[in-house]
Design a protein around this motif. Structure first.
Motif, PDB file in Angstrom:
ATOM      1  N   PHE A 139       1.238   5.894   4.394  1.00 27.13           N
ATOM      2  CA  PHE A 139       0.729   5.319   3.892  1.00 27.13           C
ATOM      3  C   PHE A 139      -0.447   5.238   2.097  1.00 27.13           C
ATOM      4  O   PHE A 139       0.169   4.482   1.267  1.00 27.13           O
ATOM      5  CB  PHE A 139       0.281   3.896   4.063  1.00 27.13           C
ATOM      6  N   ARG A 140      -0.996   6.357   2.962  1.00 17.82           N
ATOM      7  CA  ARG A 140      -1.924   6.247   1.860  1.00 17.82           C
ATOM      8  C   ARG A 140      -1.189   6.936   0.365  1.00 17.82           C
ATOM      9  O   ARG A 140      -2.020   7.131  -0.691  1.00 17.82           O
ATOM     10  CB  ARG A 140      -3.419   7.570   2.015  1.00 17.82           C
ATOM     11  N   ILE A 192       1.519   7.170  -0.756  1.00 20.00           N
ATOM     12  CA  ILE A 192       2.564   6.504  -1.488  1.00 20.00           C
ATOM     13  C   ILE A 192       1.988   5.346  -2.343  1.00 20.00           C
ATOM     14  O   ILE A 192       1.831   4.929  -3.559  1.00 20.00           O
ATOM     15  CB  ILE A 192       3.499   5.622  -0.490  1.00 20.00           C
ATOM     16  N   SER A 193       0.381   4.916  -1.479  1.00 20.93           N
ATOM     17  CA  SER A 193      -0.510   3.824  -2.323  1.00 20.93           C
ATOM     18  C   SER A 193      -0.917   4.640  -3.308  1.00 20.93           C
ATOM     19  O   SER A 193      -1.062   3.558  -4.445  1.00 20.93           O
ATOM     20  CB  SER A 193      -1.099   3.184  -1.112  1.00 20.93           C
ATOM     21  N   GLN A 232       2.606   5.974  -6.151  1.00 18.16           N
ATOM     22  CA  GLN A 232       3.460   4.858  -6.478  1.00 18.16           C
ATOM     23  C   GLN A 232       4.605   5.490  -6.978  1.00 18.16           C
ATOM     24  O   GLN A 232       5.128   6.033  -7.554  1.00 18.16           O
ATOM     25  CB  GLN A 232       2.760   4.554  -7.916  1.00 18.16           C
ATOM     26  N   LEU A 261       6.541   1.761   7.219  1.00 19.52           N
ATOM     27  CA  LEU A 261       7.802   1.434   6.138  1.00 19.52           C
ATOM     28  C   LEU A 261       6.293  -0.809   6.140  1.00 19.52           C
ATOM     29  O   LEU A 261       6.069  -1.241   5.475  1.00 19.52           O
ATOM     30  CB  LEU A 261       8.131   1.210   6.193  1.00 19.52           C
ATOM     31  N   ARG A 262       6.314  -0.573   7.628  1.00 19.93           N
ATOM     32  CA  ARG A 262       5.702  -2.366   7.689  1.00 19.93           C
ATOM     33  C   ARG A 262       5.014  -2.491   7.527  1.00 19.93           C
ATOM     34  O   ARG A 262       4.717  -3.666   6.646  1.00 19.93           O
ATOM     35  CB  ARG A 262       6.340  -2.715   9.146  1.00 19.93           C
ATOM     36  N   MET A 263       4.215  -1.305   6.732  1.00 21.00           N
ATOM     37  CA  MET A 263       2.636  -1.633   6.120  1.00 21.00           C
ATOM     38  C   MET A 263       2.215  -2.174   5.157  1.00 21.00           C
ATOM     39  O   MET A 263       2.259  -2.710   4.161  1.00 21.00           O
ATOM     40  CB  MET A 263       1.912  -0.836   6.253  1.00 21.00           C
ATOM     41  N   PHE A 264       3.702  -2.223   3.917  1.00 13.48           N
ATOM     42  CA  PHE A 264       4.271  -2.434   2.883  1.00 13.48           C
ATOM     43  C   PHE A 264       4.615  -3.673   2.668  1.00 13.48           C
ATOM     44  O   PHE A 264       5.066  -3.755   2.744  1.00 13.48           O
ATOM     45  CB  PHE A 264       4.883  -1.785   1.970  1.00 13.48           C
ATOM     46  N   SER A 304       5.931  -4.622   0.407  1.00  7.74           N
ATOM     47  CA  SER A 304       6.469  -5.378  -1.220  1.00  7.74           C
ATOM     48  C   SER A 304       6.770  -3.340  -0.880  1.00  7.74           C
ATOM     49  O   SER A 304       6.223  -2.910  -1.296  1.00  7.74           O
ATOM     50  CB  SER A 304       6.589  -5.908  -1.656  1.00  7.74           C
ATOM     51  N   LYS A 305       8.517  -3.436  -1.062  1.00  6.88           N
ATOM     52  CA  LYS A 305       8.553  -1.388  -1.911  1.00  6.88           C
ATOM     53  C   LYS A 305       8.702  -1.160  -2.684  1.00  6.88           C
ATOM     54  O   LYS A 305       9.954  -1.666  -2.900  1.00  6.88           O
ATOM     55  CB  LYS A 305       9.511  -1.162  -0.300  1.00  6.88           C
ATOM     56  N   SER A 306       8.992  -0.374  -3.731  1.00 10.87           N
ATOM     57  CA  SER A 306       9.117  -0.031  -5.159  1.00 10.87           C
ATOM     58  C   SER A 306       9.656   1.205  -5.409  1.00 10.87           C
ATOM     59  O   SER A 306       9.765   1.443  -6.617  1.00 10.87           O
ATOM     60  CB  SER A 306       7.907  -0.663  -6.201  1.00 10.87           C
TER      61      SER A 306
END
Length: 259
Positions: free
Chosen positions: A42-43, A45-46, A49, A68-71, A73-75
């Motif tokens: 998560f870190r 990806i954030s 990007q 995935l549930r932490m996001f 929205s997903k780009s």
């Protein structure tokens, strides 16, 4: 065009192997970061990007699905990397998302990368695919099927599908109520996805939902469905079809008796 990729897997060897494949065979992808857990993923990806995430499904401190549930929205797009798991793979396939199996085959990996680049050339919204994935993970077997059409995605409840008919390399879905959808994928792919549900392939050109069967014409070797269609049944499939229908009928009788 260059794309950024992130690799998330709790096995360091797997991360190194995927990184090596990308370096040797995929000049269009640059590794922007790696992680070995859902929280680190998560870190990363954030921070980076990325355009594409190679994501292990099963990790000791939270699964890839949990991450995935932490996001909200997903780009980014996702290619799941997983050991064989009927439950996870069914949910992924029904949701029109991509996956490769461990041990990773270079050929299968490159095919997944190719599907990603083709998708990026003609981008489509994938938020509903992720939503469908999470819904399917709650249900066994999965209830919603995502199919790609010319102008986007269709999200179908499998109970709505009366039958699917082959048209060369295309498939025509016949939906309850009379609606039809043409999809640029062969019938065999949907057979593979739906074969363990209430669907049966009585003929090379047809896949039918057994819940919509209304009559079996023994002499004509055909099946009458609720939408008024009559579907041929091959000689090799007749016995299996009758056994399946008898099994379904017995279950129904048992349910009525229990009431």
């Amino acid at each position: 065009m260059k794309y950024k990729a992130v690799i998330i897997d709790d096995e360091p060897d797997a991360v190194q192997f995927i990184s090596a494949i990308l370096a040797d065979h995929c000049p269009e992808l640059t590794v922007a970061g790696t992680a070995h857990s859902a929280s680190d993923g998560f870190r990363v990806i954030s921070q980076t990007q990325p355009d594409l995430v190679f994501l292990d499904v099963e990790m000791p401190q939270g699964s890839g699905f949990d991450m995935l549930r932490m996001f909200p929205s997903k780009s980014f797009d996702v290619v799941f990397v997983t050991a064989y798991n009927h439950y996870a793979i069914d949910a992924i396939r029904f949701s029109a998302l991509d996956y490769i199996l461990k041990p990773v085959s270079i050929r299968e990996f490159l095919l997944a990368v190719n599907r990603f680049t083709e998708k990026r050339r003609a981008p489509q919204v994938t938020a509903e695919s992720f939503a469908t994935l999470f819904e399917n993970l709650k249900n066994q077997p999965p209830k919603r099927l995502v199919i790609s059409t010319l102008d986007g995605y269709e999200y179908l409840d499998t109970t709505e599908i009366v039958r699917i008919e082959a048209e060369g390399s295309y498939s025509r879905f016949h939906i309850a109520g009379g609606r039809k959808i043409v999809v640029s994928r062969p019938l065999r792919e949907f057979h593979e996805i739906l074969m363990n549900r209430s669907f049966f392939r009585p003929h090379n050109s047809h896949l039918i939902n057994l819940d919509y069967v209304r009559k079996y014409y023994r002499n004509e070797a055909s099946v009458g469905l609720a939408d008024g269609s009559t579907i041929p049944i091959s000689r090799a499939k007749k016995t299996l079809f009758v056994e399946l229908m008898n099994s379904l009928s017995c279950k129904g009788c048992q349910s009525e008796g229990e009431k």
